[in-house]
Design a protein around this motif. Sequence first.
Motif, PDB file in Angstrom:
ATOM      1  N   HIS A  21       0.704  -1.118   0.053  1.00  0.00           N
ATOM      2  CA  HIS A  21       0.548  -0.126   0.193  1.00  0.00           C
ATOM      3  C   HIS A  21       0.679   1.293  -0.083  1.00  0.00           C
ATOM      4  O   HIS A  21       0.264   2.266  -0.839  1.00  0.00           O
ATOM      5  CB  HIS A  21      -0.848   0.729   1.028  1.00  0.00           C
ATOM      6  CG  HIS A  21      -2.119   1.235   0.894  1.00  0.00           C
ATOM      7  ND1 HIS A  21      -2.970   0.777   0.494  1.00  0.00           N
ATOM      8  CD2 HIS A  21      -1.766   2.613   1.669  1.00  0.00           C
ATOM      9  CE1 HIS A  21      -4.036   2.201   0.535  1.00  0.00           C
ATOM     10  NE2 HIS A  21      -2.661   2.901   1.156  1.00  0.00           N
ATOM     11  N   ALA A  22       1.982   1.437   0.830  1.00  0.00           N
ATOM     12  CA  ALA A  22       2.862   2.940   0.996  1.00  0.00           C
ATOM     13  C   ALA A  22       3.358   2.727   0.269  1.00  0.00           C
ATOM     14  O   ALA A  22       3.990   3.752  -0.136  1.00  0.00           O
ATOM     15  CB  ALA A  22       3.618   2.193   2.262  1.00  0.00           C
ATOM     16  N   VAL A  23       4.050   1.192  -1.333  1.00  0.00           N
ATOM     17  CA  VAL A  23       5.188   1.397  -2.146  1.00  0.00           C
ATOM     18  C   VAL A  23       4.022   2.209  -3.829  1.00  0.00           C
ATOM     19  O   VAL A  23       4.504   3.165  -4.014  1.00  0.00           O
ATOM     20  CB  VAL A  23       5.691  -0.097  -2.692  1.00  0.00           C
ATOM     21  CG1 VAL A  23       5.708  -0.304  -4.155  1.00  0.00           C
ATOM     22  CG2 VAL A  23       6.278  -0.253  -1.587  1.00  0.00           C
ATOM     23  N   GLU A  24       2.536   2.070  -3.313  1.00  0.00           N
ATOM     24  CA  GLU A  24       2.012   2.460  -4.501  1.00  0.00           C
ATOM     25  C   GLU A  24       0.967   3.814  -4.121  1.00  0.00           C
ATOM     26  O   GLU A  24       1.721   4.464  -4.804  1.00  0.00           O
ATOM     27  CB  GLU A  24       0.063   1.776  -4.730  1.00  0.00           C
ATOM     28  CG  GLU A  24       0.171  -0.245  -5.128  1.00  0.00           C
ATOM     29  CD  GLU A  24      -0.761  -0.644  -4.694  1.00  0.00           C
ATOM     30  OE1 GLU A  24      -1.521  -0.018  -4.560  1.00  0.00           O
ATOM     31  OE2 GLU A  24      -0.739  -1.639  -5.376  1.00  0.00           O
ATOM     32  N   LEU A  25       1.347   4.063  -3.197  1.00  0.00           N
ATOM     33  CA  LEU A  25       1.373   5.459  -3.109  1.00  0.00           C
ATOM     34  C   LEU A  25       2.605   6.360  -2.941  1.00  0.00           C
ATOM     35  O   LEU A  25       2.383   7.583  -3.913  1.00  0.00           O
ATOM     36  CB  LEU A  25       0.743   5.671  -0.871  1.00  0.00           C
ATOM     37  CG  LEU A  25       0.608   7.277  -0.236  1.00  0.00           C
ATOM     38  CD1 LEU A  25      -1.018   7.563  -1.210  1.00  0.00           C
ATOM     39  CD2 LEU A  25       0.454   7.289   1.228  1.00  0.00           C
ATOM     40  N   VAL A 106       1.666   5.406   6.890  1.00  0.00           N
ATOM     41  CA  VAL A 106       0.657   3.786   6.724  1.00  0.00           C
ATOM     42  C   VAL A 106       1.320   3.201   7.458  1.00  0.00           C
ATOM     43  O   VAL A 106       2.936   2.416   7.444  1.00  0.00           O
ATOM     44  CB  VAL A 106       0.920   3.595   4.693  1.00  0.00           C
ATOM     45  CG1 VAL A 106       0.604   2.450   4.466  1.00  0.00           C
ATOM     46  CG2 VAL A 106       0.494   4.636   4.160  1.00  0.00           C
ATOM     47  N   MET A 107       0.211   2.368   8.521  1.00  0.00           N
ATOM     48  CA  MET A 107       1.057   1.373   9.473  1.00  0.00           C
ATOM     49  C   MET A 107       0.073  -0.031   9.417  1.00  0.00           C
ATOM     50  O   MET A 107      -1.215   0.371   8.726  1.00  0.00           O
ATOM     51  CB  MET A 107       1.018   2.626  10.562  1.00  0.00           C
ATOM     52  CG  MET A 107       0.185   2.621  11.432  1.00  0.00           C
ATOM     53  SD  MET A 107       0.135   3.449  12.933  1.00  0.00           S
ATOM     54  CE  MET A 107       1.030   2.391  13.765  1.00  0.00           C
ATOM     55  N   GLY A 108       0.193  -0.874   9.649  1.00  0.00           N
ATOM     56  CA  GLY A 108      -0.212  -1.977   9.897  1.00  0.00           C
ATOM     57  C   GLY A 108      -0.501  -1.626  11.062  1.00  0.00           C
ATOM     58  O   GLY A 108      -0.596  -0.959  12.534  1.00  0.00           O
ATOM     59  N   VAL A 128      -3.275   6.999  15.122  1.00  0.00           N
ATOM     60  CA  VAL A 128      -3.577   8.011  15.366  1.00  0.00           C
ATOM     61  C   VAL A 128      -4.470   9.121  15.669  1.00  0.00           C
ATOM     62  O   VAL A 128      -4.669  10.371  15.133  1.00  0.00           O
ATOM     63  CB  VAL A 128      -5.121   7.368  14.730  1.00  0.00           C
ATOM     64  CG1 VAL A 128      -6.653   7.875  14.093  1.00  0.00           C
ATOM     65  CG2 VAL A 128      -4.981   6.194  13.202  1.00  0.00           C
ATOM     66  N   ARG A 129      -4.268   8.886  17.265  1.00  0.00           N
ATOM     67  CA  ARG A 129      -5.048  10.322  17.441  1.00  0.00           C
ATOM     68  C   ARG A 129      -3.765  11.268  18.539  1.00  0.00           C
ATOM     69  O   ARG A 129      -3.941  12.478  18.602  1.00  0.00           O
ATOM     70  CB  ARG A 129      -5.668   9.141  19.032  1.00  0.00           C
ATOM     71  CG  ARG A 129      -6.586   8.493  19.551  1.00  0.00           C
ATOM     72  CD  ARG A 129      -6.812   8.078  20.141  1.00  0.00           C
ATOM     73  NE  ARG A 129      -8.094   6.850  20.320  1.00  0.00           N
ATOM     74  CZ  ARG A 129      -8.483   7.843  21.005  1.00  0.00           C
ATOM     75  NH1 ARG A 129      -9.756   8.623  21.131  1.00  0.00           N
ATOM     76  NH2 ARG A 129      -9.891   6.673  20.899  1.00  0.00           N
ATOM     77  N   ALA A 130      -2.826  10.989  18.044  1.00  0.00           N
ATOM     78  CA  ALA A 130      -1.382  11.829  17.816  1.00  0.00           C
ATOM     79  C   ALA A 130      -1.099  12.635  16.936  1.00  0.00           C
ATOM     80  O   ALA A 130      -0.191  13.345  17.040  1.00  0.00           O
ATOM     81  CB  ALA A 130      -0.225  11.197  19.630  1.00  0.00           C
ATOM     82  N   SER A 131      -1.156  11.847  16.358  1.00  0.00           N
ATOM     83  CA  SER A 131      -0.057  12.369  14.937  1.00  0.00           C
ATOM     84  C   SER A 131      -0.859  13.376  14.384  1.00  0.00           C
ATOM     85  O   SER A 131      -1.765  14.032  14.271  1.00  0.00           O
ATOM     86  CB  SER A 131      -0.559  11.310  13.760  1.00  0.00           C
ATOM     87  OG  SER A 131       0.528  11.410  12.653  1.00  0.00           O
ATOM     88  N   THR A 136      -2.741   6.550   7.719  1.00  0.00           N
ATOM     89  CA  THR A 136      -3.633   4.976   6.769  1.00  0.00           C
ATOM     90  C   THR A 136      -2.822   3.856   7.495  1.00  0.00           C
ATOM     91  O   THR A 136      -2.158   3.280   7.355  1.00  0.00           O
ATOM     92  CB  THR A 136      -3.181   4.854   5.351  1.00  0.00           C
ATOM     93  OG1 THR A 136      -3.617   6.786   5.318  1.00  0.00           O
ATOM     94  CG2 THR A 136      -4.010   3.887   4.752  1.00  0.00           C
ATOM     95  N   THR A 137      -4.355   3.338   8.161  1.00  0.00           N
ATOM     96  CA  THR A 137      -3.830   1.854   9.103  1.00  0.00           C
ATOM     97  C   THR A 137      -4.332   1.117   7.953  1.00  0.00           C
ATOM     98  O   THR A 137      -5.186   0.933   7.186  1.00  0.00           O
ATOM     99  CB  THR A 137      -5.091   1.947  10.236  1.00  0.00           C
ATOM    100  OG1 THR A 137      -6.332   1.815   9.802  1.00  0.00           O
ATOM    101  CG2 THR A 137      -4.476   2.529  11.019  1.00  0.00           C
ATOM    102  N   VAL A 138      -3.707  -0.296   7.876  1.00  0.00           N
ATOM    103  CA  VAL A 138      -4.051  -1.512   6.499  1.00  0.00           C
ATOM    104  C   VAL A 138      -3.942  -2.440   7.561  1.00  0.00           C
ATOM    105  O   VAL A 138      -3.238  -3.021   8.173  1.00  0.00           O
ATOM    106  CB  VAL A 138      -2.465  -1.309   6.011  1.00  0.00           C
ATOM    107  CG1 VAL A 138      -2.715  -2.805   4.752  1.00  0.00           C
ATOM    108  CG2 VAL A 138      -2.539  -0.107   4.955  1.00  0.00           C
TER     109      VAL A 138
END
Length: 158
Positions: A21-25, A106-108, A128-131, A136-138
């Motif tokens: 996913h990260a590579v495509e992005l 992008v993280m799992g 997600v709350r602090a960033s 994007t979560t996968v």
Amino acid sequence: MYDRILVPTDGSAGMGGVVRHAVELAAFHDAEIHGLYVVETGRYSTLPVKTGWENLTEMLREEGETALDDLRERTGDVAVETVTRDGVPSTAIVEYALDADCDAIVMGTHGRGGIDRLLLGSVAERVVRASPVPVTTVPVSDHEMTAPTDETEARAPE
């Protein structure tokens, strides 16, 4: 829109889908990937270790290098920079995103629920709350997910 995409890894087998996913992005935006492995030494600091604290830390760093090597191998032609940091994973991920001026993370996510989530918490949720940048979560699983091939097409539920 994105120049630097952070991909934290814990070395899980299911990270392949996250990296894809990260590579495509990154390819779409002509961005580079920053791979991060966090050595969570604080979690193990109170354990009685017969072989010594230094050996345990060295073992954790080696696991991190293996995880980052795997990430590098999966990125293909996309530029990648990797780093290992010590600390609490969610905090270290957000701090690295700021330090490296990343535009996205992008993280799992393992999708733990119930008592596991209560006891272990969710690194992804805390990020997600602090960033200050989009996250994007996968979903990851205990085994590597594979993309459909020409012989087997992905189908939507009927």
